[in-house]
Scaffold this motif. Sequence first.
Motif, mmCIF file in Angstrom:
data_model
loop_
_atom_site.group_PDB
_atom_site.id
_atom_site.type_symbol
_atom_site.label_atom_id
_atom_site.label_comp_id
_atom_site.label_asym_id
_atom_site.label_seq_id
_atom_site.Cartn_x
_atom_site.Cartn_y
_atom_site.Cartn_z
ATOM 1 N N CYS A 468 0.351 -0.356 -1.697
ATOM 2 C CA CYS A 468 -1.362 -0.283 -1.104
ATOM 3 C C CYS A 468 -1.302 0.223 -0.259
ATOM 4 N N LYS A 469 -0.220 0.058 0.870
ATOM 5 C CA LYS A 469 -0.431 0.457 2.048
ATOM 6 C C LYS A 469 0.281 2.251 2.387
ATOM 7 N N MET A 470 0.125 3.108 1.159
ATOM 8 C CA MET A 470 0.565 4.320 1.241
ATOM 9 C C MET A 470 -0.421 5.030 1.308
ATOM 10 N N ASP A 471 -1.297 4.913 0.916
ATOM 11 C CA ASP A 471 -2.324 5.796 0.384
ATOM 12 C C ASP A 471 -4.330 4.561 0.202
ATOM 13 N N SER A 472 -5.092 5.999 0.560
ATOM 14 C CA SER A 472 -6.605 4.866 0.818
ATOM 15 C C SER A 472 -7.212 5.508 -0.981
ATOM 16 N N LYS A 473 -6.604 6.033 -1.102
ATOM 17 C CA LYS A 473 -7.319 6.381 -2.810
ATOM 18 C C LYS A 473 -6.433 5.713 -4.194
ATOM 19 N N ARG A 474 -6.871 5.245 -4.140
ATOM 20 C CA ARG A 474 -7.495 4.268 -5.094
ATOM 21 C C ARG A 474 -6.521 4.378 -6.957
ATOM 22 N N HIS A 484 6.114 1.571 -11.811
ATOM 23 C CA HIS A 484 6.826 0.742 -11.028
ATOM 24 C C HIS A 484 6.541 -0.501 -11.419
ATOM 25 N N ILE A 485 5.780 -0.530 -13.165
ATOM 26 C CA ILE A 485 5.303 -1.364 -13.507
ATOM 27 C C ILE A 485 6.058 -2.399 -14.103
ATOM 28 N N LYS A 486 7.851 -2.189 -14.490
ATOM 29 C CA LYS A 486 8.434 -2.762 -15.384
ATOM 30 C C LYS A 486 9.284 -3.463 -14.447
ATOM 31 N N ASP A 487 9.259 -3.128 -12.893
ATOM 32 C CA ASP A 487 9.878 -3.430 -12.008
ATOM 33 C C ASP A 487 9.599 -4.409 -11.008
ATOM 34 N N LEU A 488 8.016 -4.781 -11.385
ATOM 35 C CA LEU A 488 7.652 -4.875 -10.036
ATOM 36 C C LEU A 488 7.336 -6.417 -10.906
ATOM 37 N N GLU A 489 6.914 -7.374 -10.145
ATOM 38 C CA GLU A 489 6.297 -9.052 -10.144
ATOM 39 C C GLU A 489 5.149 -8.851 -11.029
ATOM 40 N N LEU A 490 5.227 -9.849 -12.111
ATOM 41 C CA LEU A 490 3.332 -9.132 -12.817
ATOM 42 C C LEU A 490 2.695 -10.914 -12.208
ATOM 43 N N GLU A 491 3.162 -11.239 -11.889
ATOM 44 C CA GLU A 491 1.966 -11.989 -11.501
ATOM 45 C C GLU A 491 1.270 -11.450 -9.998
ATOM 46 N N THR A 492 2.311 -10.657 -9.193
ATOM 47 C CA THR A 492 1.590 -9.602 -8.311
ATOM 48 C C THR A 492 0.954 -9.044 -8.176
ATOM 49 N N VAL A 493 1.363 -8.310 -9.827
ATOM 50 C CA VAL A 493 0.017 -7.104 -10.408
ATOM 51 C C VAL A 493 -1.627 -8.072 -10.953
ATOM 52 N N LYS A 494 -1.180 -9.497 -11.737
ATOM 53 C CA LYS A 494 -1.672 -9.326 -11.957
ATOM 54 C C LYS A 494 -3.422 -9.773 -10.646
ATOM 55 N N ARG A 495 -2.832 -10.629 -9.865
ATOM 56 C CA ARG A 495 -3.091 -10.080 -8.595
ATOM 57 C C ARG A 495 -3.844 -9.278 -8.033
ATOM 58 N N PHE A 496 -3.530 -8.509 -7.965
ATOM 59 C CA PHE A 496 -3.979 -6.595 -7.516
ATOM 60 C C PHE A 496 -5.006 -6.586 -8.581
ATOM 61 N N LEU A 497 -5.119 -6.879 -9.834
ATOM 62 C CA LEU A 497 -6.020 -6.340 -10.907
ATOM 63 C C LEU A 497 -7.047 -6.900 -10.945
ATOM 64 N N ILE A 498 -6.683 -7.907 -10.981
ATOM 65 C CA ILE A 498 -8.050 -9.345 -10.423
ATOM 66 C C ILE A 498 -8.729 -9.029 -9.004
ATOM 67 N N ALA A 499 -8.422 -9.220 -8.160
ATOM 68 C CA ALA A 499 -8.569 -8.453 -6.470
ATOM 69 C C ALA A 499 -9.828 -7.440 -7.423
ATOM 70 N N LEU A 521 -5.100 -1.821 -19.207
ATOM 71 C CA LEU A 521 -2.862 -1.102 -19.903
ATOM 72 C C LEU A 521 -1.775 -1.755 -20.706
ATOM 73 N N LEU A 522 -0.792 -0.964 -19.435
ATOM 74 C CA LEU A 522 1.098 -1.359 -19.622
ATOM 75 C C LEU A 522 1.147 -2.773 -18.861
ATOM 76 N N TYR A 523 -0.190 -3.759 -18.549
ATOM 77 C CA TYR A 523 0.372 -4.979 -18.047
ATOM 78 C C TYR A 523 0.335 -5.557 -19.319
ATOM 79 N N ASP A 524 -0.907 -5.481 -19.982
ATOM 80 C CA ASP A 524 -1.289 -5.816 -21.216
ATOM 81 C C ASP A 524 -0.790 -6.104 -21.839
ATOM 82 N N ILE A 525 0.313 -4.453 -22.274
ATOM 83 C CA ILE A 525 1.277 -4.895 -23.402
ATOM 84 C C ILE A 525 2.572 -5.584 -22.821
ATOM 85 N N LEU A 526 3.035 -5.666 -21.917
ATOM 86 C CA LEU A 526 4.409 -5.567 -21.182
ATOM 87 C C LEU A 526 4.031 -7.600 -21.295
ATOM 88 N N VAL A 527 2.123 -8.358 -20.830
ATOM 89 C CA VAL A 527 2.042 -9.707 -20.953
ATOM 90 C C VAL A 527 1.780 -10.349 -22.454
#
Length: 537
Positions: A468-474, A484-499, A521-527
């Motif tokens: 999130c610090k690397m660029d302002s373009k969403r 990187h989603i398979k290497d990330l903590e999915l709970e953190t990804v979830k909080r990011f998506l909700i925000a 969808l990638l998050y959804d498939i993994l969870v």
Amino acid sequence: MRTILDDLIENNEFPLVFIGSGISKRYLDGFPNWTGLLEEFWNAVGFGLNFYGEFNKNIDSLKAVNPGLSEKELEHYSNIRMGTILEESFNEAFNSGSITLPNFNQKDAYQTKISPFKMAISKRFSQYTIKEKLLEEYNSFKNMLMKTQIILTTNYDCFIENSYNEISRNKVTKYIGQKGFFQETFGSAELYKLHGCVESPTDIVISEKDYERFDKNSVLISAKIISMMMHSPIIFMGYSLTDVNVRKIISDFTRSLNDQELQILENRLIIIERKQGEDQLIQEVISERDLGCKLKVIKTDNYKLIYDKISKINQGIAPTELRKYQQIVKKLIVDRGKKGTLKSVLISPEELDNLEENIQNRNLVVALGDAKYIFQIPDIVSYCLDYISDTDEISNDTRMRFAVSRNGRFPINKILDENLIENSNLHTSEKAKLINKISECTNFDEHYDSINQSSILTKRKTSVEEICKMDSKRNKIYATISYHIKDLELETVKRFLIANLADLKDKGEISISTELRRLLLLYDILVNAKGATTNQP
């Protein structure tokens, strides 16, 4: 301290905002004020005379003829006179070859009939750099723009529209010079550039002749502005109360009001003035006999607090989306309803983008729902926020009908269970469509492989916070998190998506970018996917 901005939030009204050069000067490196711009070009032409010496002479001659002018008025009219002198001298120097402009020569000036001086001004303001130390406040400024009904400015640069369009899927509609005042408009998500724009050098207002031409149409312009101001709270920012442009707009407005309307205006007219170093909001009530009214002035250096307050206004739909409704209704009902017998069709808000191409020449009336859901079918932002946050206020049957009615990527795996589908209230054909989606929506690799490689900010292992610090373009952030989603903590990804979904909902957006859909969808498939297929490590 409670201010009139809190009343604005309480009344939940989108404001009409005037933005002056003080805002561009606050956020852009090396941005000059009006006098500073003229001094730049004076030195570029190479006049032997001292700029401020000539400027003072103009003020003295103006004062002799009009002794009642205030200091700000004297400065204003002297700037206009200096603009006239500069345009004549700059153009003469350009035509003689002593001054050159990149990608614009004497032949270009002849063929386009563009003043070289105005072209030079256009080039001067066409590029800018945001001050890095104010990036956080600038992000709040962009969010605030989403809650403005109409924006008016005397600035030439494209800072406002670029900032608006950077975070809005639907671009602000821009009117340059007097063009917007002669056209039918919709009154939502519109930007009026009163003194011209770098994109149209011929419309730049800088010299006495330009101001005379502008003033000839001031009756029409004032009437349109007054019409806008009658229906919205009004906020001036980046101007001072002594600014001649501001005073003329307010005085033109107040002259058209009766005593009762003036009383209402006093609670709807706000001027934001910078008070250096002041972190709080200090509100004063100013009574101006010349302006014919009282008005509220908020003094502060904490503009982020101003923007965050205005951003709390939430009518459930952004002005950009409201404008889209108005355009569709106008085109389909008013323009095409004259052709014959009208039929009706019920659509969900996010279908508006494709409505006209789908119906082509059919004659119809469009029924637009103002409830949260139309036939309990949510927009995609509401659907995804409810789904990802596990709020689950939307029933499974509604989710299934939503999934049947839409193509493309979105989280769906909670309901892709054959027993759940078979026991639902859907029609047999709808059940079959859902079952067919199982293989498509559980294939991680297929969606992962579609990530745009050029949008990935880094391929080294990292965290959501660092991405999130690397660029302002969403969209680049979404693509990188997807990678990187398979290497990330999915709970953190979830909080990011909700925000991010909550932010879109607060802005009144009803659609989601391709990159965010893929990430969801990638998050959804993994969870949630029971029969997910993936070869990714």
